[in-house]
Motif scaffolding. Structure first.
Motif, PDB file in Angstrom:
ATOM      1  N   LYS A 281       0.864  -1.175   0.000  1.00 19.59           N
ATOM      2  CA  LYS A 281       0.000   0.000   0.000  1.00 19.59           C
ATOM      3  C   LYS A 281       0.903   1.228   0.000  1.00 19.59           C
ATOM      4  CE  LYS A 281      -0.873  -0.077   5.029  1.00 19.59           C
ATOM      5  NZ  LYS A 281      -1.946  -0.101   6.047  1.00 19.59           N
ATOM      6  N   PRO A 282       0.368   2.383  -0.346  1.00 21.35           N
ATOM      7  CA  PRO A 282       1.222   3.568  -0.517  1.00 21.35           C
ATOM      8  C   PRO A 282       2.113   3.884   0.676  1.00 21.35           C
ATOM      9  CG  PRO A 282      -0.930   3.986  -1.474  1.00 21.35           C
ATOM     10  CD  PRO A 282      -1.019   2.650  -0.796  1.00 21.35           C
ATOM     11  N   THR A 283       1.595   3.729   1.901  1.00 24.19           N
ATOM     12  CA  THR A 283       2.415   4.066   3.065  1.00 24.19           C
ATOM     13  C   THR A 283       3.587   3.109   3.231  1.00 24.19           C
ATOM     14  OG1 THR A 283       0.853   2.810   4.442  1.00 24.19           O
ATOM     15  CG2 THR A 283       0.548   5.203   4.321  1.00 24.19           C
ATOM     16  N   ILE A 284       3.384   1.823   2.887  1.00 22.12           N
ATOM     17  CA  ILE A 284       4.475   0.850   2.949  1.00 22.12           C
ATOM     18  C   ILE A 284       5.530   1.191   1.906  1.00 22.12           C
ATOM     19  CG2 ILE A 284       5.090  -1.573   2.613  1.00 22.12           C
ATOM     20  CD1 ILE A 284       2.327  -2.330   3.677  1.00 22.12           C
ATOM     21  N   ALA A 285       5.076   1.516   0.689  1.00 17.70           N
ATOM     22  CA  ALA A 285       6.009   1.868  -0.376  1.00 17.70           C
ATOM     23  C   ALA A 285       6.782   3.142  -0.034  1.00 17.70           C
ATOM     24  CB  ALA A 285       5.248   2.047  -1.686  1.00 17.70           C
ATOM     25  N   GLN A 286       6.120   4.085   0.604  1.00 16.36           N
ATOM     26  CA  GLN A 286       6.790   5.333   0.965  1.00 16.36           C
ATOM     27  C   GLN A 286       7.949   5.078   1.922  1.00 16.36           C
ATOM     28  OE1 GLN A 286       4.183   8.544   2.088  1.00 16.36           O
ATOM     29  NE2 GLN A 286       5.744   9.566   3.321  1.00 16.36           N
ATOM     30  N   THR A 287       7.738   4.161   2.868  1.00 16.14           N
ATOM     31  CA  THR A 287       8.805   3.821   3.809  1.00 16.14           C
ATOM     32  C   THR A 287       9.984   3.165   3.100  1.00 16.14           C
ATOM     33  OG1 THR A 287       7.187   3.533   5.593  1.00 16.14           O
ATOM     34  CG2 THR A 287       9.350   2.519   5.898  1.00 16.14           C
ATOM     35  N   LYS A 288       9.686   2.298   2.134  1.00 16.03           N
ATOM     36  CA  LYS A 288      10.754   1.573   1.433  1.00 16.03           C
ATOM     37  C   LYS A 288      11.534   2.485   0.495  1.00 16.03           C
ATOM     38  CE  LYS A 288      11.580  -2.201  -1.846  1.00 16.03           C
ATOM     39  NZ  LYS A 288      12.705  -2.798  -1.111  1.00 16.03           N
ATOM     40  N   PHE A 289      10.821   3.297  -0.280  1.00 17.36           N
ATOM     41  CA  PHE A 289      11.470   4.077  -1.333  1.00 17.36           C
ATOM     42  C   PHE A 289      11.743   5.525  -0.915  1.00 17.36           C
ATOM     43  CE2 PHE A 289       9.130   0.705  -3.584  1.00 17.36           C
ATOM     44  CZ  PHE A 289      10.170   0.127  -4.307  1.00 17.36           C
ATOM     45  N   ASN A 290      11.301   5.876   0.283  1.00 17.47           N
ATOM     46  CA  ASN A 290      11.560   7.210   0.831  1.00 17.47           C
ATOM     47  C   ASN A 290      11.024   8.330  -0.071  1.00 17.47           C
ATOM     48  OD1 ASN A 290      12.504   8.915   2.865  1.00 17.47           O
ATOM     49  ND2 ASN A 290      14.469   9.248   1.824  1.00 17.47           N
ATOM     50  N   ARG A 291       9.827   8.110  -0.601  1.00 19.09           N
ATOM     51  CA  ARG A 291       9.141   9.146  -1.373  1.00 19.09           C
ATOM     52  C   ARG A 291       7.641   8.876  -1.330  1.00 19.09           C
ATOM     53  NH1 ARG A 291       7.806   7.501  -6.739  1.00 19.09           N
ATOM     54  NH2 ARG A 291       8.774   5.508  -7.377  1.00 19.09           N
ATOM     55  N   PRO A 292       6.816   9.871  -1.468  1.00 17.65           N
ATOM     56  CA  PRO A 292       5.366   9.667  -1.379  1.00 17.65           C
ATOM     57  C   PRO A 292       4.805   9.013  -2.641  1.00 17.65           C
ATOM     58  CG  PRO A 292       5.852  11.963  -1.865  1.00 17.65           C
ATOM     59  CD  PRO A 292       7.170  11.291  -1.627  1.00 17.65           C
ATOM     60  N   PHE A 293       3.706   8.284  -2.470  1.00 18.91           N
ATOM     61  CA  PHE A 293       2.988   7.674  -3.587  1.00 18.91           C
ATOM     62  C   PHE A 293       1.530   8.111  -3.529  1.00 18.91           C
ATOM     63  CE2 PHE A 293       6.670   5.002  -3.059  1.00 18.91           C
ATOM     64  CZ  PHE A 293       7.036   4.682  -4.356  1.00 18.91           C
TER      65      PHE A 293
END
Length: 362
Positions: free
Chosen positions: A127-139
């Motif tokens: 989900k976007p919040t998980i991806a944001q933590t991994k890639f260090n950018r907002p989705f």
């Protein structure tokens, strides 16, 4: 090669306050038998447990199962891939990675694993919040977040494993109502020859996306998948992957049965030991009076509801009516339940609430 495709085991899931652990253990034993007889690899596409903090009993069922899986993998040179679903704790499942050997992979992020030379790309729940933590950018969306995890090359020769909602899928009765604002576009995964998906409990195929259905029904309205899905996967002379699936039938340890009618009719139905839901249609016997008799007759009755008349149920199943305003909808509702239409002050309050809900939703 053959690959067993499971998803949504939900070990430890309660069913109307009854434990399903015995039923789930029975189903998992059938998985082990099939894994051995077919010499099949195993993919579990998320939601091993029903809770991020499963009970000790639920964890014991999983540990007993995974110990046997490890033995089969070692004995027959097989591979198992387990990804983390939204119901799982990635930290809890990852704890087992060091104890299951090299042939069982517990994936709490993303990894490519070769099985007999064919790449399987495993993506745990995104989900976007998980991806944001991994890639260090907002989705901004689930589409954008999910696509960030996918491999950039060789998709046409790679099998994708994902625990995700994909557009076009339909849910089962055991899943919460969803407006699918988290659905990932089919376009994003169209290059993969096969997407082994989990997350949706109803067995279905949407183009190259396949949901095998949950391990067993988890609501009376759920349609049981009928058994265990096994994929036969091979590489053609042109180098392209081909995949066909079969369902190996497995009977449930207990069936799920709805009994409907007046009290006399219900008590006249033989008890088969199934999980029973009673829908009592009896104007002469209240449910609280009928309940002790029904419980005494059906040893695995888990719930009972009162259906007053067939007309009442038919009203619920009428087609949805569209209204052009909240005022006309309220007038129709008041007429339907035979109460006076709302006065201007009452209507104003309702309009304010509707406006507040709409603004919050937006």
């Amino acid at each position: 090669m053959k690959v067993i495709h499971l998803a949504d085991l939900h070990i430890g899931k309660p069913f109307h306050k009854k434990s399903l652990l015995f039923d789930q253990t029975y189903m998992l034993k059938n998985v082990l038998d099939l894994m051995e007889s077919q010499k099949a690899h195993l993919v579990i596409a998320g939601d091993v447990f029903d809770s991020a903090n499963p009970s000790i009993d639920a964890q014991e069922v999983f540990v007993s199962f995974i110990k046997e899986v490890v033995k089969l993998c070692d004995a027959y040179n097989l591979t198992t891939i387990i990804i983390v679903g939204n119901h799982d704790s990635n930290r809890r499942l990852a704890l087992w990675e060091d104890f299951v050997g090299t042939r069982v992979h517990i994936v709490n992020d993303t990894v490519e694993i070769l099985i007999e030379g064919i790449p399987f790309y495993a993506v745990s729940f995104v989900k976007p919040t998980i991806a944001q933590t991994k890639f260090n950018r907002p989705f901004e969306s689930y589409n954008e977040a999910f696509e960030a995890y996918l491999p950039e090359t060789n998709r046409e020769n790679t099998i994708l494993i994902a625990h995700q909602t994909f557009e076009g899928c339909t849910t089962g009765s055991s899943e919460a109502m969803s407006f699918f604002d988290d659905a990932v576009s089919k376009r994003i995964v169209q290059e993969f020859p096969l997407v082994m998906a989990g997350h949706i409990h109803k067995k279905q195929k949407i183009g190259n996306i396949f949901y095998p259905g949950s391990l067993m029904p988890y609501a009376f309205g759920d349609e049981y998948a009928g058994g265990i899905t096994v994929w036969d996967i091979s590489t053609g002379t042109d180098g392209k992957l081909t995949a066909g699936s079969s369902v190996y039938p497995v009977h449930l340890y207990r069936e799920f049965q709805i009994v409907r009618g007046d009290l006399k009719h219900c008590l006249g139905i033989a008890d088969t030991g199934a999980y029973i839901k009673v829908e009592l249609v009896d104007e002469n016997v209240p449910l609280d009076v009928a309940l002790p008799q029904l419980q005494n007759h059906f040893k695995n009755m888990v719930t009972a509801v009162s259906k007053i008349t067939d007309d009442w149920e038919a009203d619920l199943n009428k087609p949805m009516v569209q209204f052009d305003s909240i005022e006309s909808a309220l007038d129709s509702f008041c007429n339907q339940i035979e109460v006076p239409v709302l006065e201007s002050e009452q209507l104003r309050l309702v309009q304010e609430v509707v406006h507040e809900i709409t603004e919050t939703s937006n």
